[in-house]
Design a protein around this motif. Structure first.
Motif, PDB file in Angstrom:
ATOM      1  N   LEU A  41       5.148  -3.883   3.596  1.00  0.00           N
ATOM      2  CA  LEU A  41       6.486  -4.360   4.041  1.00  0.00           C
ATOM      3  C   LEU A  41       7.549  -2.996   4.210  1.00  0.00           C
ATOM      4  O   LEU A  41       8.265  -2.986   5.234  1.00  0.00           O
ATOM      5  N   ALA A  42       7.346  -2.342   3.123  1.00  0.00           N
ATOM      6  CA  ALA A  42       8.180  -1.049   3.167  1.00  0.00           C
ATOM      7  C   ALA A  42       7.890  -0.136   4.391  1.00  0.00           C
ATOM      8  O   ALA A  42       8.691   0.407   5.121  1.00  0.00           O
ATOM      9  N   LEU A  43       6.788   0.115   4.674  1.00  0.00           N
ATOM     10  CA  LEU A  43       6.182   0.847   6.008  1.00  0.00           C
ATOM     11  C   LEU A  43       6.331   0.180   7.385  1.00  0.00           C
ATOM     12  O   LEU A  43       6.935   1.106   8.158  1.00  0.00           O
ATOM     13  N   ILE A  44       6.456  -1.090   7.426  1.00  0.00           N
ATOM     14  CA  ILE A  44       6.968  -1.900   8.451  1.00  0.00           C
ATOM     15  C   ILE A  44       8.672  -1.531   8.650  1.00  0.00           C
ATOM     16  O   ILE A  44       8.785  -1.380   9.860  1.00  0.00           O
ATOM     17  N   GLY A  45       9.255  -1.612   7.788  1.00  0.00           N
ATOM     18  CA  GLY A  45      10.670  -1.433   7.855  1.00  0.00           C
ATOM     19  C   GLY A  45      11.004   0.167   8.213  1.00  0.00           C
ATOM     20  O   GLY A  45      12.000   0.482   8.912  1.00  0.00           O
ATOM     21  N   ALA A  46      10.147   1.059   7.688  1.00  0.00           N
ATOM     22  CA  ALA A  46      10.248   2.326   8.154  1.00  0.00           C
ATOM     23  C   ALA A  46      10.169   2.610   9.626  1.00  0.00           C
ATOM     24  O   ALA A  46      11.017   3.225  10.386  1.00  0.00           O
ATOM     25  N   LEU A  47       9.068   2.002  10.023  1.00  0.00           N
ATOM     26  CA  LEU A  47       8.852   2.160  11.442  1.00  0.00           C
ATOM     27  C   LEU A  47       9.711   1.533  12.588  1.00  0.00           C
ATOM     28  O   LEU A  47      10.406   2.149  13.298  1.00  0.00           O
ATOM     29  N   ALA A  48      10.033   0.467  11.907  1.00  0.00           N
ATOM     30  CA  ALA A  48      11.192  -0.415  12.798  1.00  0.00           C
ATOM     31  C   ALA A  48      12.376   0.516  12.579  1.00  0.00           C
ATOM     32  O   ALA A  48      13.157   0.471  13.863  1.00  0.00           O
TER      33      ALA A  48
END
Length: 518
Positions: free
Chosen positions: A484-491
């Protein structure tokens, strides 16, 4: 007063965690009663934040702010005086309702205190308030543990009394209703030329009922799915009805356009959608998993409430320190990249949690909590300021309400989803062991609650096996949260683009969306 009130409302989400054993012993709480002592606050808090945002734009932010404080103040007294499980749950729900009215208006009330030319100061003030509020949630277990061990569990609610009196008096005497001028000017403009201004948001009882009911049904289905069976009629109906009602809510509110109580059209703005997701994920991968770490520290390591609070402060201290760093960093780094860097650091901290094993002590948790606190501190202070900046000025109350709602929802759904995952891992593991049927359910309940020391009194080998399954579940939770954290970073990199205040392009998107909607 906005900052002080934010601290008080967010503190009550986590302060009760370490006090639950004492409350259970005093009031005779059942297991479900203990769960509702937490959820009864979180769900009304999350649900009514949306209504609070609209009410703040219509009735006035200062008025709603005061009403929320009075409700929260009275409910806190109720929590102190109650002597029953039902009474505690009822007053906790009222606390959540009052907290939503206060928290939902704190950000726009603070923003109103700054003139348009002071936008930079307003952004820093909002960011500082959010950083302090986030740290207050992290310090909740420490404060709760100290109060429980030096007094009794009712002290965790008693501290709200003097703070509440101070907040109410200070708001009455020192906080002007700056939003009133806007309302008066708008009313005059509509009276002289009704077609000159778009229709404003209206409070909808149907929308509030749909919101609360859908969230409760989905939450219930996730929490009880493992116990009743994911294919049971009750669970399937609960989840299905919750999703259907939420879909109906979205369609109903979208059809009302500018008169909607919850303007879901804001999620068409990529920057706003990203910031809201980051708010949800930040709580899901921190406070959403904190209860299970507390279970492990209490049931396996035998730490006291205060000792657990000390360990949890490893998350709070770097959160405060790096909030200041995050606020300063946007002077050199685009705010989207600051958000992304914070998320990546959090993911790294979660991976450190994979070092936990059967021989680990509380010291193993510290590096994980420190790194997670640093990453969260970097990104969280910008969540509310971004949410307010990237939408049209007339929708700042709505935007802050939606983004604020994502925070407790992240905690609530983290507890529900991670709890279901953990229970599944523990249950599936214990099913492979030759446990007598009459003891299987008791053993599983004890293992899910982290009571490994108690299990060891009956069977040391069973306690070791149960601990292994519990730790496997924790490892899975860490991995889910890191994703979830990496998805937020990419977005954040893709959709929060550089510009004035780090959101100029996003603001153009917001203005364009508003123009299309109008």
């Amino acid at each position: 007063m906005s900052a002080v009130s934010t601290v008080m409302m967010t503190l009550d989400i986590t302060i009760v965690l370490v006090a639950l054993p004492a409350i259970r012993e005093d009031l005779g709480l059942t297991l479900s009663g203990s769960q509702w002592a937490i959820n009864a606050y979180s769900l009304p808090f999350a649900s009514l934040l949306l209504a609070a945002a609209s009410l703040s734009d219509i009735v006035g932010r200062r008025t709603i702010f005061l009403i929320g404080h009075v409700i929260f103040f009275g409910a806190s007294i109720g929590c102190i005086l109650t002597g029953s499980e039902a009474g505690l749950i009822t007053f906790r729900a009222l606390q959540g309702a009052g907290g939503a009215l206060v928290f939902g208006t704190a950000t726009p009330l603070l923003a109103d205190a700054f003139e348009e030319k002071d936008a930079a100061k307003r952004t820093k003030a909002v960011a500082a308030m959010m950083g302090i509020g986030g740290a207050a949630s992290a310090f909740g277990p420490l404060i709760g543990g100290a109060l429980v061990e030096t007094g009794q569990w009712r002290w965790i609610f008693a501290i709200n009394i003097p703070i509440g009196i101070l907040a109410i008096l200070a708001t009455l005497f020192f906080v002007p209703d700056l939003h009133r001028e806007t309302r008066v000017a708008r009313a005059a403009a509509v009276a002289s030329s009704p077609e000159s201004l778009p229709q404003g948001p209206k409070v909808s009882v149907y929308a509030m009922l749909l919101t609360i009911t859908s969230l409760v049904l989905v939450n219930y289905g996730i929490i009880d799915g493992e116990n009743q069976g994911w294919t049971s009629r009750v669970i399937l109906c609960s989840l299905g009805a919750g999703l259907i009602l939420f879909t109906a809510l979205v369609l109903f509110e979208m059809s009302k356009r500018d008169a909607a109580m919850i303007d879901f059209r804001l999620f068409r703005i990529p920057a706003f959608a990203t910031v809201t997701f980051n708010a949800f994920a930040s709580r899901m991968f921190s406070f959403g998993m904190l209860p299970f770490l507390i279970l492990w520290m209490s049931g396996q390591l035998g730490l006291s409430a205060l000792e657990i609070g000390y360990v949890a402060s490893g998350l709070a201290v770097p959160m405060i320190v790096f909030s200041a760093v995050g606020i300063k960093a946007v002077a050199w780094i685009p705010v989207g990249w600051v958000q992304a860097i914070g998320m990546v650091i959090v993911a790294g901290g979660l991976m450190l949690g994979l070092r936990l094993d059967a021989a680990s002590g509380w010291q193993t948790l510290i590096p994980m909590l420190l790194v997670m606190g640093a990453g969260t501190g970097l990104m969280l202070p910008h969540v509310m300021s971004l949410a307010v900046e990237v939408v049209p000025a007339a929708r700042t109350g709505m935007a802050s309400g939606l983004a604020n709602t994502a925070l407790p929802l992240g905690t609530a759904f983290g507890v529900a989803v991670y709890g279901a995952y953990l229970a599944n891992k523990v249950g599936a593991g214990l099913d492979t062991l030759p446990i007598p049927d009459q003891f299987r359910e008791i053993a599983q309940q004890a293992a899910e609650a982290g009571q490994f020391l108690a299990i060891a009194e009956q069977s040391e080998p069973l306690a070791q096996q149960a601990l292994e399954y519990f730790l496997d579940g924790l490892h899975g939770i860490f991995i889910i949260a890191a994703v979830l954290a990496l998805i937020g970073a990419l977005a954040s990199v893709l959709f929060i683009r550089p510009g004035r205040s780090g959101t100029a392009d996003a603001r153009e998107d917001a203005d364009a969306s508003a123009a299309v909607a109008a």
